[in-house]
Design a protein around this motif. Structure first.
Motif, short mmCIF file in Angstrom:
data_model
loop_
_atom_site.label_atom_id
_atom_site.label_comp_id
_atom_site.label_asym_id
_atom_site.label_seq_id
_atom_site.Cartn_x
_atom_site.Cartn_y
_atom_site.Cartn_z
N ASP A 165 0.87 -1.14 0.18
CA ASP A 165 0.07 0.12 0.12
C ASP A 165 0.68 1.36 0.02
OD1 ASP A 165 -2.55 -1.18 -0.23
OD2 ASP A 165 -3.08 -0.37 1.99
N GLN A 169 1.82 4.46 -3.23
CA GLN A 169 1.62 5.93 -2.95
C GLN A 169 2.99 6.55 -3.18
OE1 GLN A 169 -0.62 7.14 0.52
NE2 GLN A 169 -1.94 5.48 0.26
N ALA A 173 3.57 9.54 -5.81
CA ALA A 173 4.04 10.65 -5.08
C ALA A 173 5.34 11.08 -5.88
CB ALA A 173 4.39 10.84 -3.61
N ARG A 243 -4.70 12.02 -8.89
CA ARG A 243 -4.06 11.14 -8.21
C ARG A 243 -3.90 9.85 -9.05
NH1 ARG A 243 -7.00 6.98 -6.20
NH2 ARG A 243 -9.03 8.27 -6.43
N TRP A 245 -2.71 6.72 -7.58
CA TRP A 245 -2.57 5.40 -7.25
C TRP A 245 -3.95 4.91 -6.75
CZ3 TRP A 245 -4.60 5.13 -2.27
CH2 TRP A 245 -4.72 6.40 -1.70
N SER A 246 -4.34 3.77 -6.73
CA SER A 246 -5.70 3.40 -6.26
C SER A 246 -5.53 1.90 -5.79
CB SER A 246 -6.49 3.31 -7.79
OG SER A 246 -6.73 4.45 -8.35
N ASN A 247 -6.57 1.62 -4.73
CA ASN A 247 -6.86 0.57 -4.22
C ASN A 247 -8.05 -0.10 -4.81
OD1 ASN A 247 -4.61 1.78 -2.36
ND2 ASN A 247 -4.55 -0.18 -1.44
N LYS A 258 -9.33 5.10 1.71
CA LYS A 258 -7.86 4.57 2.09
C LYS A 258 -7.27 5.87 2.15
CE LYS A 258 -6.10 1.39 1.57
NZ LYS A 258 -5.78 0.07 2.48
N VAL A 260 -3.98 8.40 2.78
CA VAL A 260 -3.01 8.93 2.19
C VAL A 260 -1.62 8.98 3.33
CG1 VAL A 260 -1.57 11.01 1.11
CG2 VAL A 260 -3.97 10.32 0.74
N TRP A 261 -0.70 8.12 3.06
CA TRP A 261 0.33 7.90 3.99
C TRP A 261 1.24 9.14 4.15
CZ3 TRP A 261 2.73 2.85 5.53
CH2 TRP A 261 1.85 1.83 5.36
N GLU A 263 4.41 11.60 4.22
CA GLU A 263 5.69 11.49 3.56
C GLU A 263 6.53 10.91 4.39
OE1 GLU A 263 8.72 14.52 1.02
OE2 GLU A 263 6.80 15.29 1.86
N LEU A 266 6.23 6.95 4.04
CA LEU A 266 6.63 6.55 2.76
C LEU A 266 8.12 6.43 2.71
CD1 LEU A 266 4.00 8.48 0.51
CD2 LEU A 266 3.90 6.19 1.72
#
Length: 285
Positions: A165, A169, A173, A243, A245-247, A258, A260-261, A263, A266
């Protein structure tokens, strides 16, 4: 429209079904399938097999080096990774010091993406098939990300899911910072699928698992349809939001809510990942 696709884990199960669907729908396409063993049947003339042990970082690096040297002018529309294993064994290290399950489900996938970026088209789609629903930073042991100390089957599953996951992202990014490509990174949950992955279970678990399969599983062809159609749909919708990215779930639908992690998280995951992978590439057996 001609499509070029690379499917790691494409020699059986979901990956094989996804490869065959692409090959059948677009006969002018070229689909490369890779795994340990060549399938007994390759039903489409536009599918070619290349051997790869996707649990070995060094074999992956050799494989990607060959591919990038010969395909710079034949870039990929799809990089699909479905390789995996279902096992009840505890931590089982490869010769490179990585747990075999985590090597297949996480580290090998990230090395493939990193090394194949030069041969991905600017609008390529990268699909990781594992579990795009359940990942969360809360399930990670941040002091033991590769589980050298606290390994268990549930923790290995949680870490692979959550770190995949994070990395979809991370790549999205990083791409947005450079602003020169529109590649889309997808983490997909296939659901219960009638594939041969259950062969890795102990004999006493196979019979009840087969009953569950008959009751709840979809075919690999149906799963492949959901994964590919879902990827096209979420890519179009996500790009309107800026955006990349996707799940997606077992029906190919966007997984809602979902997070957003951050930075910093990441970066921590990425730094850890490259340290483990590059350490494996440098080790001698």
């Amino acid at each position: 429209m001609s499509i070029r696709a690379l499917v790691i884990g494409g020699t059986n199960g979901i990956g094989y079904a996804m490869a065959c669907r692409i090959a059948a729908e677009t006969p002018s396409s070229t689909v490369i399938i890779s795994g340990r063993n060549k399938p007994e049947t390759i039903p489409h003339p536009n599918v070619e097999f290349r051997a790869l042990d996707a649990s070995s970082m060094r074999q992956i690096k050799q494989y990607t080096d060959r591919l990038t040297s010969t395909h710079r002018d034949q870039k990929l529309d799809f990089l699909i990774m479905t390789q995996g294993i279902l096992t009840m064994a505890g931590r089982t290290e490869t010769a490179e010091g990585i747990d075999n399950k985590m090597a297949l489900h996480y580290y090998g996938k990230q090395l493939l993406i990193r090394e194949l970026l030069p041969v991905l088209k600017d609008d390529a789609k990268v699909i990781i098939v594992l579990d795009g629903r359940s990942g969360t930073p809360a399930k990670l042991d941040w002091k033991d990300l590769d589980l050298k100390k606290g390994y268990s089957l549930p923790s290995a599953a949680y870490h692979c899911i959550a770190m995949n996951d994070a990395m979809v992202q991370f790549y999205a990014a990083k791409q947005q910072q450079s602003g020169d490509t529109r590649r889309h990174f997808v983490h997909a949950f296939p659901g219960v699928v009638a594939s041969n992955i259950m062969a890795g279970l102990p004999w006493y678990l196979r019979a009840p698992t087969q009953v569950l399969m008959r009751m709840a599983a979809v075919s690999t062809d149906t799963c492949a349809e959901h994964m590919l159609n879902g990827t096209y749909k979420v890519t179009e919708a996500a790009e309107k939001e800026g955006r990349f990215w996707s799940n997606i779930d077992q029906k190919g639908r966007m997984v809602p809510n979902k997070a957003v992690w951050p930075e910093e998280q990441l970066k921590t995951i990425a730094d850890h990942t490259w340290a483990v992978i590059d350490g494996a590439l440098e080790c001698t057996v």
